[in-house]
Design an enzyme around this catalytic site. Structure first.
Site, PDB file in Angstrom:
ATOM      1  N   GLN A  45       0.837  -1.198   0.000  1.00  0.00           N
ATOM      2  CA  GLN A  45       0.000   0.000   0.000  1.00  0.00           C
ATOM      3  C   GLN A  45       0.875   1.253   0.000  1.00  0.00           C
ATOM      4  O   GLN A  45       1.660   1.479   0.919  1.00  0.00           O
ATOM      5  CB  GLN A  45      -0.883  -0.005   1.257  1.00  0.00           C
ATOM      6  CG  GLN A  45      -1.620   1.282   1.547  1.00  0.00           C
ATOM      7  CD  GLN A  45      -2.621   1.632   0.463  1.00  0.00           C
ATOM      8  OE1 GLN A  45      -2.388   2.539  -0.317  1.00  0.00           O
ATOM      9  NE2 GLN A  45      -3.735   0.916   0.431  1.00  0.00           N
ATOM     10  N   GLY A  66     -24.195   0.468   6.308  1.00  0.00           N
ATOM     11  CA  GLY A  66     -23.420  -0.721   6.023  1.00  0.00           C
ATOM     12  C   GLY A  66     -22.414  -0.472   4.914  1.00  0.00           C
ATOM     13  O   GLY A  66     -22.311   0.632   4.379  1.00  0.00           O
ATOM     14  N   GLY A  85      -9.837  -1.549  -1.154  1.00  0.00           N
ATOM     15  CA  GLY A  85     -10.814  -1.195  -0.126  1.00  0.00           C
ATOM     16  C   GLY A  85     -10.244  -0.960   1.258  1.00  0.00           C
ATOM     17  O   GLY A  85     -10.933  -1.157   2.259  1.00  0.00           O
ATOM     18  N   GLU A  86      -8.985  -0.494   1.333  1.00  0.00           N
ATOM     19  CA  GLU A  86      -8.387  -0.315   2.665  1.00  0.00           C
ATOM     20  C   GLU A  86      -9.077   0.788   3.472  1.00  0.00           C
ATOM     21  O   GLU A  86      -9.208   0.673   4.692  1.00  0.00           O
ATOM     22  CB  GLU A  86      -6.885  -0.028   2.557  1.00  0.00           C
ATOM     23  CG  GLU A  86      -6.220   0.043   3.928  1.00  0.00           C
ATOM     24  CD  GLU A  86      -4.751  -0.325   3.912  1.00  0.00           C
ATOM     25  OE1 GLU A  86      -4.087  -0.019   4.911  1.00  0.00           O
ATOM     26  OE2 GLU A  86      -4.269  -0.900   2.919  1.00  0.00           O
ATOM     27  N   ARG A 123      -6.641   8.220  -7.270  1.00  0.00           N
ATOM     28  CA  ARG A 123      -7.422   8.921  -6.258  1.00  0.00           C
ATOM     29  C   ARG A 123      -6.930  10.355  -6.114  1.00  0.00           C
ATOM     30  O   ARG A 123      -5.737  10.605  -6.041  1.00  0.00           O
ATOM     31  CB  ARG A 123      -7.340   8.201  -4.907  1.00  0.00           C
ATOM     32  CG  ARG A 123      -7.962   6.816  -4.929  1.00  0.00           C
ATOM     33  CD  ARG A 123      -8.047   6.245  -3.531  1.00  0.00           C
ATOM     34  NE  ARG A 123      -8.607   4.916  -3.554  1.00  0.00           N
ATOM     35  CZ  ARG A 123      -9.900   4.632  -3.611  1.00  0.00           C
ATOM     36  NH1 ARG A 123     -10.770   5.624  -3.675  1.00  0.00           N
ATOM     37  NH2 ARG A 123     -10.325   3.390  -3.624  1.00  0.00           N
TER      38      ARG A 123
END
Length: 300
Positions: A45, A66, A85-86, A123
């Site tokens: 990462q 959720g 999805g960290e 991102r």
């Protein structure tokens, strides 16, 4: 066509169609609840900072609604590693969840690195140094050329080159970029100076006085013009002079010179003759810089 929980432009090119991307139907069919205690972060990462306020917002959303988009994981022995999805994983931990929905994929270590790097590059909130390091790792560890990378992440090659140049800046300036004390524009202007001490000095002034990018560019140009007009003050000549005088300076003088340079944010020069006579030279880049140095002595 089924809607995909995509990881951004370029992932299919790198990993093969549907290798990582998960359709809504696949998510419903394949997702399973995995205990959070069995999940480990991606060891490759590139993101080193996760903003607490944004994690809190995501955590609150997860408590209320959720996790809508499942994590993508891979098996690693009896445990799991995060492919994608960290942030959701960390937010779920903050929300107090014990399990998270996930889809399991089978990819090797080299593809894990590529996925992690390219997902994060795409991102908007990745800081410039993290993005630059991601590009560098793709080049060095994944053997991706700048041209290939530009095509995969949808950016100009010149943009990637500019990011890579940031890694040549002094560590203090790189940390300032990480904290967003200065912008990418400020950093690109500072790259125009070869001397690290001068780069650092201008960076410190920029943070202290809130210089605009335009102002930093002007100061850099002024520095270059003076160096061209007065070769006596060029860095090369300074270094030669410094080397000639070094033998006449004791360790105490060298330590004092370094301490003054650090305190003043300027490359202080010491000259000392065998008789003990000498002089101290403190360079400045502008009137504002001179005022800053004088204000330092006024406080003593």
């Amino acid at each position: 066509m089924s809607k995909k929980f995509g990881m951004g432009r370029g992932m299919a090119e790198i990993l093969g169609e549907n290798t990582i991307e998960v359709t809504k139907e696949e998510a419903q069919k394949e997702k399973t609840d995995i205990e959070i205690s069995l999940i480990d972060a991606n060891p490759w990462q590139p993101r080193t900072e996760f903003e607490d306020d944004k994690l809190e917002e995501l955590s609150a959303s997860i408590k209320a609604n959720g996790i809508i988009q499942p994590l993508v994981l891979r098996h690693k022995g009896e445990r799991y590693q995060i492919i994608a999805g960290e942030r959701r994983f960390r937010a779920a931990q903050k929300a107090g969840l014990t399990t998270v929905p996930a889809v399991i994929r089978d990819i090797d270590d080299s593809k894990m690195l590529e996925v992690a790097l390219i997902e994060n590059i795409q991102r908007a909130d990745l800081n410039p140094i993290e993005e630059a390091i991601s590009y560098q790792r793709l080049i060095e560890e994944c053997k991706v050329t700048q041209e290939e990378m530009a095509n995969r992440v949808g950016k100009n090659r010149s943009t990637i080159t500019n990011f890579l140049r940031l890694l040549k800046l002094p560590k203090e300036i790189q940390e300032g970029l990480r904290r967003r004390d200065i912008s990418m524009g400020h950093a690109r202007a500072l790259i125009g100076i070869d001397d690290e001490a001068t780069q650092t000095m201008l960076y410190q002034q920029t943070v202290e006085y809130g210089y605009s990018v335009r102002r930093v560019e002007e100061l850099v140009n002024e520095y270059k013009e003076r160096a061209e007009e007065d070769p006596q003050n060029s860095e090369k000549e300074d270094d030669n002079t410094e080397n000639k005088k070094k033998s006449s300076l004791s360790n105490e003088y060298v330590a004092l010179k370094n301490q003054l340079s650090e305190k003043l944010g300027a490359k202080v020069k010491f000259q000392r003759a065998e008789s003990g006579k000498g002089k101290i030279t403190i360079p400045f880049t502008s009137d504002a810089d001179l005022e800053r140095i004088i204000s330092f002595f006024d406080k003593i």
